[in-house]
Design a protein around this motif. Structure first.
Motif, PDB file in Angstrom:
ATOM      1  N   LYS A  59     -19.451  42.263  53.765  1.00  0.00           N
ATOM      2  CA  LYS A  59     -19.857  40.915  53.402  1.00  0.00           C
ATOM      3  C   LYS A  59     -18.916  39.830  53.612  1.00  0.00           C
ATOM      4  O   LYS A  59     -19.215  38.800  53.483  1.00  0.00           O
ATOM      5  CB  LYS A  59     -20.285  40.978  52.078  1.00  0.00           C
ATOM      6  CG  LYS A  59     -21.824  41.868  51.820  1.00  0.00           C
ATOM      7  CD  LYS A  59     -22.178  41.774  50.213  1.00  0.00           C
ATOM      8  CE  LYS A  59     -23.610  42.630  50.314  1.00  0.00           C
ATOM      9  NZ  LYS A  59     -24.526  41.975  49.337  1.00  0.00           N
ATOM     10  N   ILE A  60     -17.527  40.334  53.258  1.00  0.00           N
ATOM     11  CA  ILE A  60     -16.475  39.382  53.242  1.00  0.00           C
ATOM     12  C   ILE A  60     -15.288  40.052  53.636  1.00  0.00           C
ATOM     13  O   ILE A  60     -15.079  41.206  53.600  1.00  0.00           O
ATOM     14  CB  ILE A  60     -16.271  38.821  51.872  1.00  0.00           C
ATOM     15  CG1 ILE A  60     -15.526  37.462  51.869  1.00  0.00           C
ATOM     16  CG2 ILE A  60     -15.992  39.742  50.847  1.00  0.00           C
ATOM     17  CD1 ILE A  60     -15.808  36.560  50.667  1.00  0.00           C
ATOM     18  N   SER A  61     -14.344  39.189  54.115  1.00  0.00           N
ATOM     19  CA  SER A  61     -13.130  39.845  54.655  1.00  0.00           C
ATOM     20  C   SER A  61     -12.160  39.489  53.498  1.00  0.00           C
ATOM     21  O   SER A  61     -11.973  38.626  53.056  1.00  0.00           O
ATOM     22  CB  SER A  61     -12.593  38.860  55.961  1.00  0.00           C
ATOM     23  OG  SER A  61     -11.755  37.959  55.532  1.00  0.00           O
ATOM     24  N   ILE A  62     -11.197  40.946  53.389  1.00  0.00           N
ATOM     25  CA  ILE A  62     -10.484  40.956  52.313  1.00  0.00           C
ATOM     26  C   ILE A  62      -9.176  41.318  52.783  1.00  0.00           C
ATOM     27  O   ILE A  62      -9.220  42.314  53.462  1.00  0.00           O
ATOM     28  CB  ILE A  62     -11.043  42.042  51.258  1.00  0.00           C
ATOM     29  CG1 ILE A  62     -12.188  41.512  50.544  1.00  0.00           C
ATOM     30  CG2 ILE A  62      -9.918  42.450  50.251  1.00  0.00           C
ATOM     31  CD1 ILE A  62     -12.971  42.329  49.645  1.00  0.00           C
ATOM     32  N   SER A  63      -7.945  41.004  52.371  1.00  0.00           N
ATOM     33  CA  SER A  63      -6.865  41.287  53.043  1.00  0.00           C
ATOM     34  C   SER A  63      -6.332  42.477  52.316  1.00  0.00           C
ATOM     35  O   SER A  63      -5.386  43.330  52.883  1.00  0.00           O
ATOM     36  CB  SER A  63      -5.830  40.208  52.886  1.00  0.00           C
ATOM     37  OG  SER A  63      -5.485  39.798  51.750  1.00  0.00           O
ATOM     38  N   ASP A  64      -6.599  42.800  51.201  1.00  0.00           N
ATOM     39  CA  ASP A  64      -6.010  43.962  50.495  1.00  0.00           C
ATOM     40  C   ASP A  64      -6.719  44.318  49.328  1.00  0.00           C
ATOM     41  O   ASP A  64      -7.283  43.484  48.521  1.00  0.00           O
ATOM     42  CB  ASP A  64      -4.411  43.678  49.923  1.00  0.00           C
ATOM     43  CG  ASP A  64      -3.822  44.871  49.706  1.00  0.00           C
ATOM     44  OD1 ASP A  64      -4.230  46.041  49.965  1.00  0.00           O
ATOM     45  OD2 ASP A  64      -2.779  44.733  48.697  1.00  0.00           O
TER      46      ASP A  64
ATOM     47  N   ALA B 262     -13.846  27.840  49.784  1.00  0.00           N
ATOM     48  CA  ALA B 262     -15.025  28.526  50.615  1.00  0.00           C
ATOM     49  C   ALA B 262     -15.030  29.905  50.629  1.00  0.00           C
ATOM     50  O   ALA B 262     -15.999  30.483  50.317  1.00  0.00           O
ATOM     51  CB  ALA B 262     -14.878  28.050  52.099  1.00  0.00           C
ATOM     52  N   TRP B 263     -13.740  30.361  50.719  1.00  0.00           N
ATOM     53  CA  TRP B 263     -13.543  32.023  50.567  1.00  0.00           C
ATOM     54  C   TRP B 263     -14.126  32.324  49.060  1.00  0.00           C
ATOM     55  O   TRP B 263     -15.245  33.453  48.963  1.00  0.00           O
ATOM     56  CB  TRP B 263     -12.342  32.341  50.597  1.00  0.00           C
ATOM     57  CG  TRP B 263     -12.206  33.984  50.703  1.00  0.00           C
ATOM     58  CD1 TRP B 263     -12.264  34.650  51.897  1.00  0.00           C
ATOM     59  CD2 TRP B 263     -12.216  34.934  49.643  1.00  0.00           C
ATOM     60  NE1 TRP B 263     -12.113  35.893  51.752  1.00  0.00           N
ATOM     61  CE2 TRP B 263     -12.044  36.113  50.345  1.00  0.00           C
ATOM     62  CE3 TRP B 263     -11.927  34.768  48.355  1.00  0.00           C
ATOM     63  CZ2 TRP B 263     -12.040  37.264  49.560  1.00  0.00           C
ATOM     64  CZ3 TRP B 263     -11.683  36.016  47.666  1.00  0.00           C
ATOM     65  CH2 TRP B 263     -11.785  37.249  48.359  1.00  0.00           C
ATOM     66  N   ASN B 264     -13.742  31.720  48.386  1.00  0.00           N
ATOM     67  CA  ASN B 264     -14.164  31.928  46.764  1.00  0.00           C
ATOM     68  C   ASN B 264     -15.813  31.820  46.605  1.00  0.00           C
ATOM     69  O   ASN B 264     -16.343  32.847  46.069  1.00  0.00           O
ATOM     70  CB  ASN B 264     -13.456  30.929  45.637  1.00  0.00           C
ATOM     71  CG  ASN B 264     -13.724  31.395  44.454  1.00  0.00           C
ATOM     72  OD1 ASN B 264     -14.951  31.230  43.619  1.00  0.00           O
ATOM     73  ND2 ASN B 264     -12.856  31.754  43.622  1.00  0.00           N
TER      74      ASN B 264
ATOM     75  N   GLN C 210     -17.962  34.943  45.753  1.00  0.00           N
ATOM     76  CA  GLN C 210     -19.052  35.110  44.580  1.00  0.00           C
ATOM     77  C   GLN C 210     -20.359  35.487  45.080  1.00  0.00           C
ATOM     78  O   GLN C 210     -21.245  36.237  44.576  1.00  0.00           O
ATOM     79  CB  GLN C 210     -19.088  33.636  44.053  1.00  0.00           C
ATOM     80  CG  GLN C 210     -20.017  33.575  43.027  1.00  0.00           C
ATOM     81  CD  GLN C 210     -19.504  32.758  41.896  1.00  0.00           C
ATOM     82  OE1 GLN C 210     -18.791  31.845  41.978  1.00  0.00           O
ATOM     83  NE2 GLN C 210     -19.970  33.215  40.390  1.00  0.00           N
ATOM     84  N   LYS C 211     -20.963  34.875  46.377  1.00  0.00           N
ATOM     85  CA  LYS C 211     -22.182  35.278  46.733  1.00  0.00           C
ATOM     86  C   LYS C 211     -22.216  36.567  47.293  1.00  0.00           C
ATOM     87  O   LYS C 211     -23.228  37.529  46.893  1.00  0.00           O
ATOM     88  CB  LYS C 211     -22.349  34.412  48.065  1.00  0.00           C
ATOM     89  CG  LYS C 211     -23.832  33.934  48.067  1.00  0.00           C
ATOM     90  CD  LYS C 211     -24.047  33.034  49.147  1.00  0.00           C
ATOM     91  CE  LYS C 211     -24.003  33.635  50.755  1.00  0.00           C
ATOM     92  NZ  LYS C 211     -24.162  32.424  51.665  1.00  0.00           N
TER      93      LYS C 211
END
Lengths: 154, 154
Positions: free
Chosen positions: B130-135, B81-83, B87-88
DNA sequence: GGTGAAAGACATCCCAC
DNA sequence: GTGGGATGTCTTTCACC
């Protein structure tokens, strides 16, 4: 040097960097210009070097080069002689698609096209036999989400 | 699937990925084939998808995008789902020239085309909104030693 | 920016060898 | 694989609005 482009030029560039096999008729239709006006602009964009060239893109998998590696390189010799030697070493390695000198603590990044992991080892051996590298590591591409030659034209 | 190519096919591919603006006459001369034989092979290479397409390469500097960044991204959500969300998110960011899922401890690498460092910050803000990124970290290209779309054809 | 016209180059696809 | 040749399309350059 940056040029000023109007919407027609931008439309031409955006279209041609997606598909350069279009005929002048098709291209002019898509960008809403007459064939002649379109032709004049394309020639000018080519002559001024905004269009660097036209190339065929080849499916790397279908020619037996399915693996892409990013190779991170650090040197302890930060002088122009090392850089020149490095450039010379790279020019004999056709697997290298791009090589960049970077900011930050990694000095160089290479993008390398390979047949398989064993091929990476052969590449690595050839590279380190040509030039002394203080630190080198590779990471391999599992999946391409995006891979385009297009430059954003806003 | 990999095909078997003879020396003529390889010569055609090597030539076209350097310069796809050649006429059939010029190309056939360079690869030492008759115009007809050359034409048949080119069509077959296009139809089989070995030649993915023809594109114009644009000088990124001359269109105001002189800066290239490599963006290294780690996530703590290793699910599909994260992937897909990632991509979106990327598909709405035309600055991204390539995005790869990687082996090793960095999860994704992006290659991004930008006007300047301030432009990177805008890009960064849009991405993390747009999306959560840890690093996430970026490294900028100072100098291109090599930058080609050519795939090694051995 | 647009049109139309004209010459030549080029791609395409036959065929025979 | 090669070559010749017919066909139509595309490129390129005009002169002109």
């Amino acid at each position: 040097m940056t040029y000023e482009f109007d919407d027609f030029d931008k439309a031409i560039l955006r279209t041609l960097q997606k598909d350069a096999s279009l005929s002048m008729d098709d291209l002019s239709e898509r960008v809403h210009l007459s064939r002649n006006a379109c032709w004049r602009r394309v020639k000018q964009l080519e002559q001024s070097g905004v269009v660097r060239g036209r190339v065929a893109l080849i499916d790397a998998r279908k020619v037996g080069m399915p693996l892409t590696a990013f190779v991170l390189i650090r040197t302890d010799q930060h002088d122009s002689a090392w850089n020149q030697n490095f450039q010379k070493a790279l020019s004999g390695l056709p697997e290298v698609q791009s090589a960049h000198r970077m900011t930050g603590d990694l000095d160089y990044v290479l993008r390398v096209r390979l047949a398989d992991i064993a091929d990476y080892d052969r590449f690595y051996q050839r590279l380190v036999s040509k030039i002394s590298i203080s630190d080198i590591s590779a990471s391999f591409v599992m999946d391409d989400l995006i891979d385009t030659t297009e430059v954003p034209i806003l």
